[in-house]
Motif scaffolding. Structure first.
Motif, PDB file in Angstrom:
ATOM      1  N   LYS A 125       0.948  -1.241   0.016  1.00 31.80           N
ATOM      2  CA  LYS A 125      -0.097  -0.019  -0.069  1.00 31.80           C
ATOM      3  C   LYS A 125       0.899   1.311  -0.147  1.00 31.80           C
ATOM      4  CE  LYS A 125      -3.784  -2.235   2.319  1.00 31.80           C
ATOM      5  NZ  LYS A 125      -4.804  -2.120   3.463  1.00 31.80           N
ATOM      6  N   LYS A 126       1.998   1.223  -0.684  1.00 31.45           N
ATOM      7  CA  LYS A 126       2.746   2.276  -0.862  1.00 31.45           C
ATOM      8  C   LYS A 126       3.603   2.801   0.251  1.00 31.45           C
ATOM      9  CE  LYS A 126      -0.277   4.631  -4.435  1.00 31.45           C
ATOM     10  NZ  LYS A 126      -1.007   5.693  -4.941  1.00 31.45           N
ATOM     11  N   GLN A 127       3.729   1.688   1.332  1.00 35.00           N
ATOM     12  CA  GLN A 127       4.510   2.070   2.161  1.00 35.00           C
ATOM     13  C   GLN A 127       6.039   1.095   2.276  1.00 35.00           C
ATOM     14  OE1 GLN A 127       3.486   4.353   4.401  1.00 35.00           O
ATOM     15  NE2 GLN A 127       1.870   4.631   3.145  1.00 35.00           N
ATOM     16  N   ARG A 128       7.230   1.680   2.674  1.00 33.09           N
ATOM     17  CA  ARG A 128       8.396   1.065   2.734  1.00 33.09           C
ATOM     18  C   ARG A 128       8.463   0.203   4.051  1.00 33.09           C
ATOM     19  NH1 ARG A 128      11.801   2.155  -1.773  1.00 33.09           N
ATOM     20  NH2 ARG A 128      11.061   3.656  -2.730  1.00 33.09           N
ATOM     21  N   ARG A 129       7.789   0.805   5.279  1.00 32.93           N
ATOM     22  CA  ARG A 129       7.955   0.386   6.532  1.00 32.93           C
ATOM     23  C   ARG A 129       6.666  -0.166   6.990  1.00 32.93           C
ATOM     24  NH1 ARG A 129      12.811   1.657   8.972  1.00 32.93           N
ATOM     25  NH2 ARG A 129      11.921   2.221  10.942  1.00 32.93           N
ATOM     26  N   GLY A 130       6.715  -0.514   8.180  1.00 31.73           N
ATOM     27  CA  GLY A 130       5.509  -1.257   8.888  1.00 31.73           C
ATOM     28  C   GLY A 130       5.877  -1.355  10.318  1.00 31.73           C
ATOM     29  N   TYR A 131       4.863  -1.158  11.179  1.00 30.88           N
ATOM     30  CA  TYR A 131       5.036  -1.566  12.580  1.00 30.88           C
ATOM     31  C   TYR A 131       4.343  -3.063  12.973  1.00 30.88           C
ATOM     32  CZ  TYR A 131       5.370   0.078  17.352  1.00 30.88           C
ATOM     33  OH  TYR A 131       5.713   0.039  18.569  1.00 30.88           O
ATOM     34  N   TYR A 132       5.371  -3.925  13.398  1.00 33.66           N
ATOM     35  CA  TYR A 132       5.057  -5.181  13.531  1.00 33.66           C
ATOM     36  C   TYR A 132       4.459  -5.563  14.917  1.00 33.66           C
ATOM     37  CZ  TYR A 132       7.242  -6.552   9.099  1.00 33.66           C
ATOM     38  OH  TYR A 132       7.501  -6.796   7.912  1.00 33.66           O
ATOM     39  N   VAL A 133       3.442  -6.221  15.119  1.00 37.35           N
ATOM     40  CA  VAL A 133       3.063  -6.832  16.389  1.00 37.35           C
ATOM     41  C   VAL A 133       2.608  -8.121  16.270  1.00 37.35           C
ATOM     42  CG1 VAL A 133       1.186  -6.717  18.228  1.00 37.35           C
ATOM     43  CG2 VAL A 133       2.239  -4.534  17.050  1.00 37.35           C
ATOM     44  N   ARG A 134       3.007  -9.008  17.079  1.00 34.98           N
ATOM     45  CA  ARG A 134       2.668 -10.365  17.030  1.00 34.98           C
ATOM     46  C   ARG A 134       1.926 -10.935  18.540  1.00 34.98           C
ATOM     47  NH1 ARG A 134       4.133 -15.112  19.101  1.00 34.98           N
ATOM     48  NH2 ARG A 134       5.896 -15.263  19.970  1.00 34.98           N
ATOM     49  N   LEU A 135       0.728 -11.746  18.100  1.00 39.19           N
ATOM     50  CA  LEU A 135       0.036 -11.980  19.208  1.00 39.19           C
ATOM     51  C   LEU A 135      -0.172 -13.487  19.190  1.00 39.19           C
ATOM     52  CD1 LEU A 135      -2.170 -10.648  21.240  1.00 39.19           C
ATOM     53  CD2 LEU A 135      -4.047 -10.952  19.433  1.00 39.19           C
ATOM     54  N   GLU A 136       0.089 -13.990  20.357  1.00 39.04           N
ATOM     55  CA  GLU A 136      -0.025 -15.594  20.588  1.00 39.04           C
ATOM     56  C   GLU A 136      -1.260 -15.713  21.338  1.00 39.04           C
ATOM     57  OE1 GLU A 136       2.885 -19.180  22.321  1.00 39.04           O
ATOM     58  OE2 GLU A 136       3.714 -17.402  21.230  1.00 39.04           O
ATOM     59  N   TYR A 137      -2.070 -16.971  21.254  1.00 35.59           N
ATOM     60  CA  TYR A 137      -3.148 -16.944  21.961  1.00 35.59           C
ATOM     61  C   TYR A 137      -3.957 -18.481  21.579  1.00 35.59           C
ATOM     62  CZ  TYR A 137      -5.247 -15.444  17.504  1.00 35.59           C
ATOM     63  OH  TYR A 137      -5.670 -15.132  16.178  1.00 35.59           O
ATOM     64  N   ASP A 138      -4.690 -18.969  22.738  1.00 33.72           N
ATOM     65  CA  ASP A 138      -5.627 -19.870  22.531  1.00 33.72           C
ATOM     66  C   ASP A 138      -7.037 -19.728  22.576  1.00 33.72           C
ATOM     67  OD1 ASP A 138      -3.142 -21.787  22.991  1.00 33.72           O
ATOM     68  OD2 ASP A 138      -3.647 -21.839  25.188  1.00 33.72           O
ATOM     69  N   SER A 139      -7.697 -20.129  21.323  1.00 34.36           N
ATOM     70  CA  SER A 139      -9.164 -19.551  21.247  1.00 34.36           C
ATOM     71  C   SER A 139      -9.829 -20.728  20.310  1.00 34.36           C
ATOM     72  CB  SER A 139      -9.064 -18.306  20.495  1.00 34.36           C
ATOM     73  OG  SER A 139      -8.764 -18.165  19.371  1.00 34.36           O
ATOM     74  N   ALA A 140     -11.075 -20.645  20.144  1.00 30.76           N
ATOM     75  CA  ALA A 140     -11.725 -21.255  19.329  1.00 30.76           C
ATOM     76  C   ALA A 140     -11.594 -20.635  17.868  1.00 30.76           C
ATOM     77  CB  ALA A 140     -13.388 -21.455  19.745  1.00 30.76           C
ATOM     78  N   PRO A 141     -11.801 -21.681  16.934  1.00 36.89           N
ATOM     79  CA  PRO A 141     -11.594 -21.060  15.444  1.00 36.89           C
ATOM     80  C   PRO A 141     -12.517 -19.955  15.305  1.00 36.89           C
ATOM     81  CG  PRO A 141     -11.478 -23.365  15.500  1.00 36.89           C
ATOM     82  CD  PRO A 141     -11.995 -23.001  17.047  1.00 36.89           C
ATOM     83  N   ALA A 142     -13.859 -19.913  15.913  1.00 33.84           N
ATOM     84  CA  ALA A 142     -14.550 -18.836  15.452  1.00 33.84           C
ATOM     85  C   ALA A 142     -13.890 -17.351  15.876  1.00 33.84           C
ATOM     86  CB  ALA A 142     -15.789 -19.093  16.201  1.00 33.84           C
TER      87      ALA A 142
END
Length: 122
Positions: A53-70
């Motif tokens: 989307k015309k951007q050369r940089r980005g801000y990364y966030v990682r989320l790890e979780y247990d949940s139902a597929p819904a």
């Protein structure tokens, strides 16, 4: 419940406060879906390999979780609708093992002895 991991790349011009809001928003979606957030990592601003989307940089966030597929589907739906998200990727980290051990097959087939096999000529 299966364990998932979602990596999001946010727009680089967002202030840090907005990134924290978006991270909390993601956690709330998972928790509303009866999930449990295990870990959240803020990787910060990084260069992208190619423009998104015309951007050369980005801000990364990682989320790890247990949940139902819904809950995963709901999180991905909301991420698609949010304009501050450049990209995201969700992967399954593990599926819980069944509680009962697997049963051996009921009938076993014995191998045919070599003496009973006859060769026919074509």
């Amino acid at each position: 419940m299966p364990s998932y991991e979602t990596l999001c790349i946010f727009h680089p011009e967002l202030p840090d406060a907005r990134v924290k809001e978006l991270t909390a928003w993601m956690q709330k979606i998972v928790e509303d879906g009866q999930g449990n957030v295990l870990q959240t990592e803020d990787w910060g601003m990084r260069d992208l390999t190619y423009r998104i989307k015309k951007q050369r940089r980005g801000y990364y966030v990682r989320l790890e979780y247990d949940s139902a597929p819904a809950a995963l589907k709901e999180l991905e739906r909301n991420l698609r609708l949010n304009e501050d998200v450049l990209r995201f990727l969700s992967v399954v980290r593990g599926v819980p093992m069944p509680t009962a051990p697997p049963q051996p097959p009921a009938a076993t087939v014995a191998p045919i002895p070599a003496e009973t096999v006859t060769e026919t000529e074509p």
